[in-house]
Design a protein around this motif. Structure first.
Motif, mmCIF file in Angstrom:
data_model
loop_
_atom_site.group_PDB
_atom_site.id
_atom_site.type_symbol
_atom_site.label_atom_id
_atom_site.label_comp_id
_atom_site.label_asym_id
_atom_site.label_seq_id
_atom_site.Cartn_x
_atom_site.Cartn_y
_atom_site.Cartn_z
ATOM 1 N N PRO A 34 6.438 8.011 -1.564
ATOM 2 C CA PRO A 34 5.861 7.242 -0.450
ATOM 3 C C PRO A 34 4.893 6.168 -0.929
ATOM 4 O O PRO A 34 4.214 6.334 -1.950
ATOM 5 C CB PRO A 34 5.133 8.313 0.369
ATOM 6 N N LEU A 35 4.839 5.078 -0.185
ATOM 7 C CA LEU A 35 3.871 4.019 -0.431
ATOM 8 C C LEU A 35 2.580 4.315 0.322
ATOM 9 O O LEU A 35 2.597 4.960 1.374
ATOM 10 C CB LEU A 35 4.407 2.669 0.052
ATOM 11 N N ALA A 36 1.474 3.828 -0.198
ATOM 12 C CA ALA A 36 0.222 3.886 0.542
ATOM 13 C C ALA A 36 0.374 3.042 1.808
ATOM 14 O O ALA A 36 1.084 2.033 1.834
ATOM 15 C CB ALA A 36 -0.924 3.360 -0.317
ATOM 16 N N SER A 37 -0.321 3.448 2.870
ATOM 17 C CA SER A 37 -0.172 2.775 4.167
ATOM 18 C C SER A 37 -0.502 1.287 4.079
ATOM 19 O O SER A 37 0.200 0.446 4.650
ATOM 20 C CB SER A 37 -1.080 3.444 5.201
ATOM 21 N N LYS A 38 -1.556 0.953 3.344
ATOM 22 C CA LYS A 38 -1.958 -0.446 3.227
ATOM 23 C C LYS A 38 -0.870 -1.253 2.539
ATOM 24 O O LYS A 38 -0.520 -2.361 2.973
ATOM 25 C CB LYS A 38 -3.265 -0.548 2.455
ATOM 26 N N ARG A 39 -0.315 -0.714 1.462
ATOM 27 C CA ARG A 39 0.729 -1.439 0.734
ATOM 28 C C ARG A 39 2.004 -1.544 1.566
ATOM 29 O O ARG A 39 2.720 -2.546 1.501
ATOM 30 C CB ARG A 39 0.997 -0.750 -0.604
ATOM 31 N N LEU A 40 2.297 -0.496 2.345
ATOM 32 C CA LEU A 40 3.474 -0.539 3.204
ATOM 33 C C LEU A 40 3.325 -1.619 4.270
ATOM 34 O O LEU A 40 4.275 -2.351 4.568
ATOM 35 C CB LEU A 40 3.690 0.825 3.858
ATOM 36 N N ARG A 41 2.132 -1.750 4.824
ATOM 37 C CA ARG A 41 1.903 -2.805 5.815
ATOM 38 C C ARG A 41 2.035 -4.189 5.186
ATOM 39 O O ARG A 41 2.595 -5.111 5.783
ATOM 40 C CB ARG A 41 0.513 -2.648 6.444
#
Length: 244
Positions: A131-138
């Motif tokens: 999984p990607l970190a939420s910030k990086r995914l955004r």
């Protein structure tokens, strides 16, 4: 937040038609947009560590790092060294939203994995994308590992679950960090949802590139601690050991 492109987008439509080779622009004589000469010249990973797939000068060996600190995962399966042109294709897929590049590599990787399964490699019960970190995914808008996992699952008839493995802590970028610092950076970054589901399962982590193996090792330890029986790692490419 579900940011993955839908299966009816053009990345899927293009690959159903006769294609020009994505590397040399000649008409492909195969079903994929890659001609046979270019496929042959890809940096296929030959002799490698039995556990982490680090390129080695001879086959059947375990690298010094895996001898000193055995990883939690059982085996890394990677078709290529992280070298030209695979590195360029991955970069264009990962950072420039050129999804046909990723789809092509996923299809070739699926063929490679199926060959390994035919030779006796145990098929996993489920594929879990890193999984990607939420910030990086955004910021990026999509998780390239999740896209790879779904393409592989479709080709290999394997289930994919991108909700069982969670990234619960934001971390600084791993690029430029050594293995020890990477592991420290990732401490407490991952958790699982529904440990009972994982009990006794053989799981395969999906990622694009394995560099030091720190991320895969940290995640594998979390999965095993929560009941998984075995964790393997499937990635597109393995980096060589840095010089010096």
């Amino acid at each position: 937040m579900h940011c993955q492109p839908h299966c009816k987008h053009q990345v899927y439509i293009w690959l159903k038609k006769k294609q020009s080779c994505l590397l040399c622009d000649e008409i492909s004589d195969a079903s994929l947009p890659l001609c046979v000469p270019c496929e042959t010249e890809l940096p296929w990973l030959d002799d490698q560590c039995l556990h982490c797939a680090l390129p080695l000068p001879m086959s059947g060996l375990t690298c010094a790092q895996c001898v000193r600190h055995p990883p939690a995962f059982t085996e890394v399966v990677a078709p290529w060294r992280y070298d030209f042109p695979v590195d360029s294709l991955i970069t264009r897929f990962k950072h420039q939203q050129q999804w046909p590049m990723g789809r092509l590599l996923a299809e070739l990787s699926a063929q490679f994995l199926q060959h390994r399964f035919d030779e006796g490699l145990a098929r996993p019960d489920c594929l879990l994308p890193v999984p990607l970190a939420s910030k990086r995914l955004r910021q990026r808008g999509y998780n390239q590992s999740a896209m790879l996992a779904h393409w592989l699952g479709q080709s290999l008839n394997l289930p994919v679950d991108e909700r069982r493995l969670l990234r619960i802590r934001e971390t600084t970028a791993q690029q430029g960090l050594d293995a020890k610092t990477r592991k420290r950076n990732l401490k407490g970054a991952f958790a699982v949802r529904d440990a009972a589901w994982m009990k006794g399962k053989h799981l395969a982590l999906i990622d694009d590139v394995l560099t030091t193996g720190s991320t895969a090792d940290v995640i594998a330890r979390v999965l095993l601690k929560n009941g998984a029986q075995q964790v393997d790692v499937y990635c597109l490419a393995r980096t060589p050991r840095p010089e010096g």
